[in-house]
Enzyme design. Structure first.
Site, short mmCIF file in Angstrom:
data_model
loop_
_atom_site.label_atom_id
_atom_site.label_comp_id
_atom_site.label_asym_id
_atom_site.label_seq_id
_atom_site.Cartn_x
_atom_site.Cartn_y
_atom_site.Cartn_z
N LYS A 1 -8.23 3.64 1.45
CA LYS A 1 -7.36 4.81 1.35
C LYS A 1 -7.47 5.58 0.05
O LYS A 1 -7.76 6.78 0.05
CB LYS A 1 -5.91 4.42 1.60
CG LYS A 1 -5.81 3.84 2.93
CD LYS A 1 -4.54 3.73 3.59
CE LYS A 1 -4.88 3.11 4.94
NZ LYS A 1 -5.77 1.92 4.86
N TYR B 1 -9.82 -6.87 11.99
CA TYR B 1 -9.19 -6.30 10.81
C TYR B 1 -9.20 -7.30 9.65
O TYR B 1 -8.98 -8.49 9.82
CB TYR B 1 -7.74 -5.90 11.11
CG TYR B 1 -7.05 -5.33 9.87
CD1 TYR B 1 -7.22 -4.01 9.50
CD2 TYR B 1 -6.29 -6.16 9.03
CE1 TYR B 1 -6.64 -3.50 8.34
CE2 TYR B 1 -5.71 -5.66 7.88
CZ TYR B 1 -5.89 -4.34 7.54
OH TYR B 1 -5.32 -3.85 6.40
N ASN C 1 -2.48 -2.81 12.75
CA ASN C 1 -3.94 -2.63 12.68
C ASN C 1 -4.40 -1.40 13.46
O ASN C 1 -5.21 -0.60 12.96
CB ASN C 1 -4.66 -3.88 13.20
CG ASN C 1 -4.39 -5.09 12.35
OD1 ASN C 1 -3.77 -4.96 11.29
ND2 ASN C 1 -4.82 -6.26 12.77
N ASN D 1 -17.33 28.67 -22.38
CA ASN D 1 -18.07 27.59 -21.72
C ASN D 1 -17.90 27.58 -20.21
O ASN D 1 -16.83 27.90 -19.70
CB ASN D 1 -17.58 26.24 -22.27
CG ASN D 1 -17.88 26.10 -23.75
OD1 ASN D 1 -18.91 26.58 -24.22
ND2 ASN D 1 -16.98 25.46 -24.47
N GLU E 1 -19.52 22.68 -14.92
CA GLU E 1 -19.83 21.35 -15.46
C GLU E 1 -18.96 20.28 -14.81
O GLU E 1 -19.42 19.17 -14.51
CB GLU E 1 -19.64 21.34 -16.98
CG GLU E 1 -20.72 22.15 -17.70
CD GLU E 1 -20.46 22.28 -19.21
OE1 GLU E 1 -19.70 21.47 -19.77
OE2 GLU E 1 -21.03 23.21 -19.81
N LYS F 1 -17.37 30.66 -28.51
CA LYS F 1 -17.77 29.97 -27.27
C LYS F 1 -17.03 30.44 -26.03
O LYS F 1 -15.84 30.70 -26.05
CB LYS F 1 -17.49 28.47 -27.42
CG LYS F 1 -18.52 27.80 -28.28
CD LYS F 1 -19.75 27.51 -27.46
CE LYS F 1 -20.48 26.33 -28.07
NZ LYS F 1 -21.14 25.55 -27.08
N SER G 1 0.82 -1.22 0.00
CA SER G 1 0.00 0.00 0.00
C SER G 1 0.86 1.27 0.00
O SER G 1 0.32 2.37 0.03
CB SER G 1 -0.94 0.00 1.21
OG SER G 1 -0.22 -0.22 2.40
N THR H 1 -40.41 27.02 -10.15
CA THR H 1 -40.75 25.66 -9.74
C THR H 1 -40.93 24.91 -11.04
O THR H 1 -41.40 25.49 -12.03
CB THR H 1 -42.04 25.60 -8.89
OG1 THR H 1 -43.12 26.07 -9.70
CG2 THR H 1 -41.95 26.45 -7.64
N HIS H 2 -40.54 23.65 -11.06
CA HIS H 2 -40.57 22.85 -12.30
C HIS H 2 -39.78 23.53 -13.42
O HIS H 2 -40.10 23.36 -14.60
CB HIS H 2 -42.01 22.60 -12.78
CG HIS H 2 -42.94 22.17 -11.69
ND1 HIS H 2 -43.10 20.86 -11.33
CD2 HIS H 2 -43.73 22.90 -10.86
CE1 HIS H 2 -43.98 20.78 -10.34
NE2 HIS H 2 -44.36 22.01 -10.03
N SER I 1 -13.68 27.03 -26.98
CA SER I 1 -13.82 25.83 -27.81
C SER I 1 -12.71 25.86 -28.86
O SER I 1 -12.31 26.93 -29.32
CB SER I 1 -15.18 25.85 -28.51
OG SER I 1 -15.14 25.07 -29.68
N GLN J 1 -7.85 -2.00 3.52
CA GLN J 1 -6.80 -1.20 2.88
C GLN J 1 -7.36 -0.42 1.68
O GLN J 1 -6.81 0.60 1.28
CB GLN J 1 -5.66 -2.12 2.44
CG GLN J 1 -4.55 -1.45 1.70
CD GLN J 1 -3.34 -2.37 1.55
OE1 GLN J 1 -2.72 -2.73 2.54
NE2 GLN J 1 -3.03 -2.77 0.33
N1 ARG Z 1 -1.78 -1.31 4.69
C1 ARG Z 1 -2.66 -1.80 5.67
C2 ARG Z 1 -3.99 -1.04 5.56
O1 ARG Z 1 -4.00 -0.05 4.94
C3 ARG Z 1 -2.10 -1.58 7.03
C4 ARG Z 1 -2.54 -2.58 8.04
C5 ARG Z 1 -1.92 -3.85 7.78
N2 ARG Z 1 -2.25 -4.80 8.75
C6 ARG Z 1 -2.13 -6.10 8.53
N3 ARG Z 1 -2.42 -6.91 9.47
N4 ARG Z 1 -1.74 -6.55 7.37
O2 ARG Z 1 -5.02 -1.46 6.04
#
Ligand code: ARG
Length: 457
Positions: A325, A317, A110, A285, A290, A283, A23, A155-156, A277, A322
């Protein structure tokens, strides 16, 4: 490959598995939080004599240097490591040797990652709140300058009754004000420290969880270690509140896009906030509006994504988590960008007051007021409604506004019509007589309340 857990393995991890599992590519963003949590943990380990005071100080000093070095670009976070936790710990061990190996005493990745994410999101809630406050300031400024800028209310998407630009903007003030309340609610509910929960069952070391919670400015420690490492509710709440912010921005964007059309021309977008454009030279825009509207889908997607990831996950956990993130980081970045750009866009936008007024005049928006006029003259509202309906039909056929009819023409529909009718259905009267709290005529009562709100919070 650089990992913390080789001991019980006889084979190297497959390279692709390693990369799939890692990660570091995205959690390196958490280095400050990771180090802050480790500093609190090491300080507490020393205070509790789980490691010596001296060891604790050595670790804390080295962690601060690592943080500085990363901040200043002297130390690069290497993607060879599995995650940010491994990177920081390994760098620490490289720098201070065996003492560094004591940092992870009584801790698991964890509770570490649960803490890092909380620290990150907690801060981002504050930043987002500040951005919303700036946006509210911009909205309030427009309100103050436009308490008598007449425009049609819809409205509408059909012209309904006259209102003012201040009133219309005030609706958005309310929305973003509620959004800030939501962020604060989330902050208060999530602000408990998971640190010291270990893998999920706490530890046998005499950790002082109150102390780490207080160092890290949490209200206190969480009360169930299993929940602490498994809880991602606050991310779901954050993405839900962020989705609501985006929903509000998307509604506002949509109106701006409509107001900017050739047909409406209620507004002029500043050149700095519009795009051209490549083929059509004429144009200009409203791309920012948007894009904000479009990015709403992306933030909703993040909410659904994490809800789905968390669905049916057994305690405690699981690696699935993971996945929180990248989604959360992206949604937070997106929402912050959208709020800031939106603020710039509305602050530079020019309102075409004449067009707005003419549009309000043109759409029988004073029909309700004409009916109310008849009611004042003693005609029951239901009958008045019918009479005005007939007046509008005539106007439509003759392509006239109601006040373009002569008094004799009006009298054909009801003999109670007098010359005072024109005054009674003028745009000014329509607005100024709507004095119920929250109505267009009462914005001067509401604006000071908004000012005080922005001053206090
Ligand atoms: N990269 C892991 C996460 O984002 C960290 C925790 C990892 N814990 C484990 N027991 N593998 O959740």
């Amino acid at each position: 490959m650089a990992q913390l857990w080789g001991g019980r393995f006889t084979k190297e991890t497959d390279q692709e598995v390693y990369e799939f599992n890692a990660s570091i590519y995205f959690d390196k963003r958490l280095y400050k939080q990771d180090i802050e949590g480790s500093i609190a943990h090491a300080t507490m380990l020393g205070a509790q004599n789980i490691i010596s005071e001296e060891e604790s100080e050595t670790i804390v000093e080295a962690l601060k240097e690592i943080r500085n070095d990363i901040d200043e670009g002297k130390l690069e976070i290497s993607e060879k490591f599995e995650d940010i936790h491994s990177f920081v710990e390994s760098t620490l061990i490289d720098r201070i040797g065996d003492t560094g190996k004591k940092l992870h005493t009584g801790r698991s990745r964890n509770d570490q990652v649960a803490l890092d994410m909380k620290l990150y999101v907690r801060e981002e809630l504050k930043v987002t709140d500040m951005f919303l406050k700036h946006l509210l300031r911009a909205i309030l400024k427009i309100m103050k300058e436009n308490t008598d800028t007449v425009m049609p209310g819809f409205t509408h998407l059909q012209k309904a009754q006259p209102t003012t630009l201040a009133h219309h903007m005030g609706a958005y003030f309310e929305m973003f004000k509620r959004d800030r309340d939501r962020l604060l609610d989330i902050y208060v509910r999530m602000n408990y420290s998971p640190l010291g929960s270990g893998a999920f069952a706490g530890t046998t070391y005499p950790l002082d969880r109150e102390q780490t919670a207080s160092i890290l400015r949490f209200t206190g420690p969480t009360l169930n270690s299993m929940d602490s490492v498994s809880d991602r509710d606050y991310l779901i709440e954050t993405l839900s509140a962020f989705s609501t912010i985006m929903m509000h921005l998307s509604r506002f964007s949509e109106e701006i896009i409509i107001w900017n059309t050739n047909e409406y021309r209620f507004i002029d977008m500043d050149d700095a906030f519009s795009t051209g454009s490549s083929i059509m030279p004429q144009k200009k825009n409203p791309d920012i509006a948007e894009l904000v509207r479009g990015k709403t889908g992306r933030v909703y997607g993040a909410l659904i994504s994490i809800l789905t990831t968390m669905k049916s996950l057994p305690l405690a956990y699981n690696k699935d988590m993971q996945e929180d993130k990248e989604i959360v980081f992206d949604a937070i970045d997106t929402v912050k960008d959208c709020i800031r750009l939106f603020e710039g866009m509305i602050s530079t936008m020019k309102f075409n007051k004449e067009r707005m007024r003419a549009s309000a005049n043109g759409g029988f928006t004073n029909a309700t007021d004409l009916a109310d006029y008849l009611v004042v003259k003693g005609i029951p509202f239901r009958d008045a409604h019918g009479i005005v309906g007939a007046v509008v039909l005539k106007c439509e056929q003759e392509k006239k506004a109601i006040d373009e009819l002569k008094i004799e023409e009006l009298k054909e529909f009801s003999d109670v019509f007098e010359d005072d009718v024109y005054e009674a259905i003028s745009m000014e009267t329509c607005i100024n007589k709507r004095l119920t709290l929250g109505a267009p005529g009462a914005m001067d009562k509401v604006i000071p309340i908004y000012e005080e709100y922005l001053f206090n919070q």
